[in-house]
Design a protein around this motif. Structure first.
Motif, short mmCIF file in Angstrom:
data_model
loop_
_atom_site.label_atom_id
_atom_site.label_comp_id
_atom_site.label_asym_id
_atom_site.label_seq_id
_atom_site.Cartn_x
_atom_site.Cartn_y
_atom_site.Cartn_z
N ARG A 32 4.51 2.11 1.01
CA ARG A 32 5.17 3.30 0.46
C ARG A 32 4.65 4.49 1.23
NH1 ARG A 32 6.92 -1.34 -1.73
NH2 ARG A 32 8.14 -1.02 -3.60
N ARG A 33 5.55 5.20 1.96
CA ARG A 33 5.11 6.26 2.86
C ARG A 33 5.49 7.64 2.37
NH1 ARG A 33 5.93 3.89 9.00
NH2 ARG A 33 3.92 2.85 9.08
N MET A 34 4.53 8.56 2.52
CA MET A 34 4.75 9.97 2.25
C MET A 34 4.80 10.66 3.60
SD MET A 34 4.59 10.31 -1.10
CE MET A 34 4.22 12.05 -1.36
N PHE A 35 5.93 11.29 3.93
CA PHE A 35 6.01 12.04 5.17
C PHE A 35 5.74 13.51 4.88
CE2 PHE A 35 8.52 8.31 6.39
CZ PHE A 35 7.91 8.02 7.61
N ASN A 36 4.69 14.04 5.56
CA ASN A 36 4.30 15.45 5.40
C ASN A 36 4.11 15.80 3.92
OD1 ASN A 36 4.85 15.21 8.09
ND2 ASN A 36 6.32 16.88 8.19
N GLY A 37 3.69 14.84 3.14
CA GLY A 37 3.42 15.07 1.72
C GLY A 37 4.67 15.25 0.88
N LYS A 38 5.86 15.05 1.45
CA LYS A 38 7.10 15.35 0.71
C LYS A 38 7.96 14.11 0.49
CE LYS A 38 7.58 20.17 2.22
NZ LYS A 38 8.17 21.00 3.27
N ARG A 69 0.82 -1.21 0.00
CA ARG A 69 0.00 0.00 0.00
C ARG A 69 0.86 1.28 0.00
NH1 ARG A 69 -1.87 0.78 4.82
NH2 ARG A 69 -0.80 -0.95 5.84
N THR A 70 0.20 2.42 -0.23
CA THR A 70 0.84 3.72 -0.07
C THR A 70 0.04 4.49 0.98
OG1 THR A 70 1.59 3.80 -2.35
CG2 THR A 70 1.45 5.90 -1.22
N GLU A 71 0.73 5.17 1.90
CA GLU A 71 0.01 5.97 2.90
C GLU A 71 0.77 7.27 3.20
OE1 GLU A 71 -0.25 3.49 6.39
OE2 GLU A 71 1.74 4.06 7.07
N SER A 72 0.03 8.24 3.74
CA SER A 72 0.63 9.53 4.08
C SER A 72 0.65 9.71 5.60
CB SER A 72 -0.19 10.67 3.46
OG SER A 72 -0.13 10.57 2.07
N LEU A 73 1.75 10.29 6.08
CA LEU A 73 1.91 10.48 7.52
C LEU A 73 2.38 11.89 7.81
CD1 LEU A 73 3.91 7.29 8.60
CD2 LEU A 73 1.49 7.75 9.05
#
Ligand SMILES: [Zn+2]
Length: 308
Positions: free
Chosen positions: A176-182, A116-120
């Protein structure tokens, strides 16, 4: 050439095609991978049946595989990196018999795991570290690289791996992680929902090769289980072991917490084999109860047979 040797040569030449196809069938049934469907990020227990071999070695996706003997079989704990290319790969295996080598190589299909992909959201200092922090991060990554570069030449693990905490594991490996959208990164461990202060145990026996605070990892403990296999636990509130210390399965390494790059208290638990990041939960599901270091087997179980 004597008459007999001439006959033997002709017989060999005549029989060769039949032998070659029989040999091929043997090779397929002589190498057993568990799990048998290989996905990116999967640890793999490899069993080779090569009676009479004095040693077995291999190579898979540029990583060297060392096998140890278990009764009539040769066993290795290996794996495929979470980021491994999807498609066919060649698993090279060579058995060395007295005076000759037998090739057990085969093609292994690596399947996509569909992570998966997620945002944090985390503190900005973990997404854009300042110059001082960057220096620290660089130094620490060198320390870790050195730690992962050397491993005991024999298995230090003994039997199955056990969950490090009495807490639920989340389906978080490979996300797959996005930290603070960046910043995008792959989550190369499994997160357990452990409250601060939960005892964290050694999943298997080995040697503590790192036990100290790090920038992203927080208070971190790495155990060498031998033959290139390591487990790494992060974000401890307290570390209770020292570098160089031998631990047994179940020994307390420290208490879980929320140090380093976290969104809250949890245990991040990672498995590395020769630089490949493997799914820790899959390692917990592998039945290794018969797979023990050769030294321990001969010392304590001279007549032990693996349950089938
Ligand atoms: Zn994590």
């Amino acid at each position: 050439m004597t008459g007999f040797r001439l006959f033997a040569s002709i017989a060999a030449a005549v029989l060769l095609p039949a032998c070659a196809s029989a040999q091929k069938q043997d090779v397929a049934s002589s190498v057993q991978l568990t799990p048998d469907v290989v996905v990116a990020g999967s640890p793999e227990l490899i069993r080779v049946s090569a009676p009479g071999a004095t040693s077995v070695d291999g190579e898979w996706l540029t990583r060297r595989i060392a096998f140890f003997r278990e009764d009539d079989e040769w066993v290795a704990l290996a794996g495929v990196d979470v980021d491994a290319p999807i498609g066919p790969s060649t698993l090279h295996i060579t058995a060395h018999l007295s005076g000759r080598a037998q090739d057990f190589s085969r093609t292994v299909e690596i399947h996509a795991a569909h992570y998966r992909t997620e945002s944090l959201g985390v503190q900005p200092k973990f997404v854009e570290p300042g110059p001082e922090a960057l220096k620290q991060i660089h130094e620490q990554s060198e320390v870790k690289a050195k730690v992962f570069a050397s491993s005991a030449p024999e298995p230090l693990w003994h039997g199955d791996f056990h969950a490090p905490v009495a807490a639920a594991a989340t389906d978080s490996f490979g996300v797959r992680r996005m930290f603070n959208g960046k910043l995008a990164s792959i989550h190369k461990g499994a997160d357990f929902r452990a409250h601060t202060g939960t005892p964290v145990h050694a999943a298997n026996s080995g040697v503590v090769v790192l036990a100290r605070p790090l920038y992203f990892e927080g208070n971190c403990v790495i155990i060498d289980h031998g033959m290139g296999l390591f487990t790494e636990s992060m974000h401890f509130s307290r570390i209770d072991v020292k570098e160089g210390q031998h631990v047994n399965t179940g020994d307390v390494l420290g208490l879980s917490g929320a140090t380093g790059r976290v969104t809250g208290p949890h245990l991040h638990w990672a498995v590395r084999w020769q630089g490949a990041s493997l799914d820790p939960i899959k390692l917990l599901h592998l039945n290794l109860s018969g797979s023990t270091p050769p030294s321990k087997r001969t010392a304590t179980h001279p007549h032990h047979h693996r349950p089938r």
